[in-house]
Structure formats: structure tokens, C-alpha cells
Design an enzyme around this catalytic site. Structure first.
Site, mmCIF file in Angstrom:
data_model
loop_
_atom_site.group_PDB
_atom_site.id
_atom_site.type_symbol
_atom_site.label_atom_id
_atom_site.label_comp_id
_atom_site.label_asym_id
_atom_site.label_seq_id
_atom_site.Cartn_x
_atom_site.Cartn_y
_atom_site.Cartn_z
ATOM 1 N N PHE A 13 62.741 23.558 -27.367
ATOM 2 C CA PHE A 13 62.784 25.312 -26.184
ATOM 3 C C PHE A 13 64.503 25.579 -26.651
ATOM 4 O O PHE A 13 64.903 25.107 -27.612
ATOM 5 C CB PHE A 13 62.807 24.575 -24.441
ATOM 6 C CG PHE A 13 63.861 23.372 -24.588
ATOM 7 C CD1 PHE A 13 65.402 23.416 -24.618
ATOM 8 C CD2 PHE A 13 63.245 22.041 -24.327
ATOM 9 C CE1 PHE A 13 65.731 22.466 -24.358
ATOM 10 C CE2 PHE A 13 64.512 20.959 -24.079
ATOM 11 C CZ PHE A 13 65.606 21.901 -23.698
ATOM 12 N N ALA A 60 62.485 30.331 -33.724
ATOM 13 C CA ALA A 60 63.809 29.656 -33.753
ATOM 14 C C ALA A 60 64.061 28.670 -33.071
ATOM 15 O O ALA A 60 63.183 27.515 -33.685
ATOM 16 C CB ALA A 60 64.727 30.169 -31.926
ATOM 17 N N CYS A 61 64.349 27.804 -31.560
ATOM 18 C CA CYS A 61 64.386 26.831 -31.345
ATOM 19 C C CYS A 61 63.277 25.625 -31.563
ATOM 20 O O CYS A 61 63.149 24.845 -32.046
ATOM 21 C CB CYS A 61 65.648 26.072 -30.021
ATOM 22 S SG CYS A 61 67.053 26.270 -30.789
ATOM 23 N N SER A 62 62.529 26.580 -31.534
ATOM 24 C CA SER A 62 60.705 26.021 -31.292
ATOM 25 C C SER A 62 59.818 26.347 -32.572
ATOM 26 O O SER A 62 58.763 25.873 -32.633
ATOM 27 C CB SER A 62 59.614 26.574 -30.452
ATOM 28 O OG SER A 62 60.304 26.030 -29.095
#
Ligand SMILES: CC(C)(COP(=O)(O)OP(=O)(O)OC[C@H]1O[C@@H](n2cnc3c(N)ncnc32)[C@H](O)[C@@H]1OP(=O)(O)O)[C@@H](O)C(=O)NCCC(=O)NCCSC(=O)CC(=O)O
Length: 373
Positions: free
Chosen positions: A359, A155-157
Site C-alpha cells: 500500500f 509507487a509502493c504498490s
């Protein structure tokens, strides 16, 4: 000991800019049409009327003013409320490969290397266009890179997790040069009919070249001093789209097959997680807040970034110290912190230290501490 350096970055920005006013206008037209359609049920108290969105709320709650998307027309059409990206044939380049090619070529040029110098290609992002073959392998061929490639999703990481993976491949001696790309088509997983989140995301693709310092040619280099990653399971950000949708007999168009979040909870739970990660990472490298010249934070919410920066630096950061790109780009998932790094590093001087920090869903968070060489 092998020193890994970042020697080049690239950024693909889609051509269509959509500001809050345009997005809100489409949402409110859709909401009004829905309310008109259900006027009798609303009047009978059987159904709640949909509330309208507002640009002022969006900017105050998130800091977002604009986003870039692959297709604005579909998103801004109140009859459609989703992008229109025509299906491509197997003999055409995939959309993510095309975005990645643009960003990757810029990154290679800034590193002063050729595609065939690359021995590892990682496509790291929140949503992959297909199950297989890997977009990374398609990109490897389209670029003319060597070695091997694979896709990964945190995902965002995704970008920071890929940075650690690529750095480890270089440190182990397995490869000398790696390319990471983050092609994010967030507009395709966003529910543009959800007032709480219709404004959150934009599309973009970033690229980075990592090299063994001993073979790097670029003058501008950022030495990776350390990486630290953390995950902690949470349902507060979730998307149930997956290959089992077809066989579970669930509705493939149900809204849980798109991005869903409890924004307040994310805010409350993720800020301390990230602040702890960054402080512990700095301490392990015998560095303190006073040593940090720049924080390239994940770009999801301005208030969240202000809070994290205050916790880590002990004071409100200036725009120079914690650059903001989410006002223009919105949340571009894994690409966000890399866009900030790409656009806001020129004023750093040799010896300056900065942190790329991500994050998001998982929860997942990553910290990459770097020093300008
Ligand atoms: C989503 C938020 C911007 C929402 O802001 P707030 O929490 O302040 O707002 P809220 O939801 O409590 O709502 C406050 C009031 O505004 C109203 N409200 C909600 N949406 C509105 C809109 N579009 N227009 C006008 N008003 C609106 C609500 O009904 C409520 O009214 P009333 O007061 O009357 O009840 C924020 O919570 C946020 O950004 N949280 C962090 C999210 C995040 O970082 N997520 C990570 C994304 S995942 C990611 O980055 C990618 C990945 O991992 O893949």
C-alpha cells in the site's frame, strides 16, 4: 487451467547501514547550523527555529531502527544532506540495472533456471532513474534474458501490481516465465532536512521469478491463488518531480519535487482501505482469517502494520505471522513486502497460505494470496 507459481526470490542490500543515531546526529547538526545562520531572524521573531529530531521518536512512531543506503557519506554530511551518486555515462550500467542484476541472479538461481529462460522482465518501482530507454530493457540485455521488458511505477504498490501483470501474461499463454525486479533508491527522493520524514526510507532491490507451474523446476513453489488491486486518488503522499519541471519554470529544487506526505492522514485513510481489500479478497477466495499463516505486509510503519494485521486476522499477530523487516530496512517502498517474503517463509509447510500486501501513494494497494505448493 494454468497455475502460476513463484519459484525464486532475490534481495540486494546496499553496503551502507545507517542507524537512527547517526541519522539524527546529522539532522541535528544541520538544524543547528541553520538556526545559527538565521539567529537574528529567529531572535526577531521573523523565523521559527528548527526543532531537533530524536531517535526515540523515530523508533516509537515508526518502528524503524536502521536503513541501508547506496551512499551514507552524503546523507550524513550536514553540509550536503543527500546521497552522492555520481552520474554514469551511457556506456556504463545504470545504478538500478546493477542493483537489479544482483537480486535477479539470486532469484534465477533459487528458481533453478537460466536468464535465457525468462521471456518477460518487469522493472517495477517508485522512482525510475531515467525516462527511457526502459531499465527493464537494459536489464534484459545485461542478464541475457529473452522476450521483452518494460518499466512500471505504482509507487509502493509497484511489486504487487507487477505480480498481477506478470501472472496474467503467464495465464494468457503469452510467456512461460517472468522476472520482476524492484530497484528502490528511496534515499534519492527523500528530503533529509525534513524532521517529519527524514528517517522514513532506505534503499534495496528485490527480485521474483514467476513461472507456469507446468514448466517450473524448483521444489519450493508458491501458487498464486489470486490477486486484487485497488487505487483511490489522494494527494496525501505526493512527489511533483517530472519531466515538465524544466518547462513550467518551477524551481526544480523546490521541496515538492521530493517525497512529501501527511503521515497522520495516510495512517488514518490507508489502514481501512487495506483491511477492506484483504478481507474482501480472502472472502472472494472462500478463505477466512483462520486460513492465513502469514501476512507479508508493506513495510512503512509498524503501528500501521499492527493495526491492519489486527483488522484482518481479528487478533494481534505474532512476529511469525506478520514478519517485520522495517526495523532493519526502513521503508523500501515496493521492495518492502517482498523483502519480508524473501526472508520470512522458511517455516511454512505445504498447503500454508500467505498474503503479500502493498500500500502507498496513489493511494494504491495490492493483495496477492499464495499457497505453498
Ligand atoms: C510519519 C509518521 C511516522 C509520524 O508519526 P506520528 O504521526 O505519530 O507523528 P506526528 O507527525 O503526528 O508528530 C508527533 C509529534 O512528534 C514531533 N516530531 C515529528 N518528527 C519528529 C522527529 N523526527 N523527532 C522528534 N519529534 C518529531 C511532531 O512535531 C509532533 O510534535 P507535537 O506533538 O508537539 O505536535 C507516521 O505518521 C506514519 O508513518 N504514517 C504513515 C506513513 C506512511 O505509511 N506513509 C506511506 C509512505 S509512502 C510509501 O510507503 C511509499 C510510496 O507509496 O511510494
Amino acid at each position: 487451467m494454468t497455475q502460476v507459481v513463484i519459484t525464486g526470490t532475490g534481495l540486494y542490500t546496499p553496503a551502507h547501514a545507517v542507524d537512527n543515531e547517526a541519522l539524527v546526529k546529522a539532522f541535528n547538526a544541520w538544524a543547528k547550523a541553520e538556526n545559527d545562520r538565521h539567529a537574528d531572524a529567529i531572535a526577531a521573531g521573523e523565523r521559527e527555529a528548527l526543532e531537533y529530531s530524536s531517535s526515540a521518536f523515530i523508533e516509537k512512531a515508526s518502528g524503524i531502527k536502521n536503513r541501508y543506503v547506496l551512499d551514507a557519506d552524503g546523507i550524513l554530511d550536514p553540509q550536503r544532506m543527500r546521497p552522492h551518486l555520481p552520474e554514469r555515462g551511457n556506456d556504463e550500467p545504470s545504478i538500478q540495472c546493477e542493483m537489479a542484476l544482483d537480486a535477479a541472479r539470486q532469484a534465477l538461481a533459487s528458481a533453478g533456471i537460466e536468464a535465457d529462460d525468462i521471456e518477460l522482465v518487469i522493472v517495477a518501482c517508485s522512482n525510475l532513474e531515467r525516462a527511457y530507454p526502459a531499465v527493464a530493457v537494459e536489464l534484459q540485455q545485461a542478464l541475457g534474458a529473452g522476450g521483452y521488458g518494460f518499466d512500471m511505477n505504482v509507487a509502493c504498490s509497484s511489486a504487487t501490481f507487477a505480480l498481477e501483470t506478470a501472472a496474467n501474461a503467464i495465464t494468457s499463454g503469452s510467456v512461460k516465465r517472468a522476472l520482476i525486479v524492484n530497484p528502490e533508491i528511496c534515499s534519492a527522493h527523500l528530503n533529509f532536512c525534513d524532521r517529519d520524514s527524514h528517517f522514513i526510507f532506505g534503499d534495496a532491490c528485490t527480485a521474483m521469478v514467476l513461472e507456469n507451474d507446468a514448466v517450473a523446476r524448483a521444489e519450493e513453489r508458491y501458487a498464486i491463488l489470486g490477486t486484487r488491486l485497488v487505487t483511490q486518488f489522494s494527494n496525501a503522499i505526493r512527489n511533483n518531480a517530472g519531466f515538465l519541471n524544466r518547462v513550467t519554470d518551477a524551481d526544480p529544487n523546490a521541496l515538492d519535487k521530493l517525497f512529501v506526505q501527511e503521515g497522520r492522514r495516510v495512517f488514518k485513510e490507508v489502514c481501512p482501505l487495506v483491511a477492506r481489500l484483504l478481507c474482501a479478497h480472502l472472502a472472494s477466495l472462500e478463505l477466512g482469517a483462520e486460513d492465513v499463516s502469514r501476512l507479508w505486509l508493506h513495510q512503512a510503519n509498524q503501528n500501521m502494520n499492527d493495526l491492519i494485521a489486527r483488522k484482518v486476522l481479528g487478533a494481534n499477530p505474532g512476529p511469525e505471522q506478520a514478519p517485520v523487516i522495517l526495523d532493519r530496512y526502513a521503508n523500501t517502498s515496493s521492495a518492502g513486502s517482498i523483502i519480508a517474503f524473501h526472508l520470512h517463509r522458511d517455516s511454512l509447510v505445504r498447503g500454508d497460505i500467505g498474503i503479500i500486501c502493498s500500500f502507498g501513494a496513489g493511494y494504491s494497494a495490492g493483495s496477492v494470496v499464495m499457497q505453498k505448493a
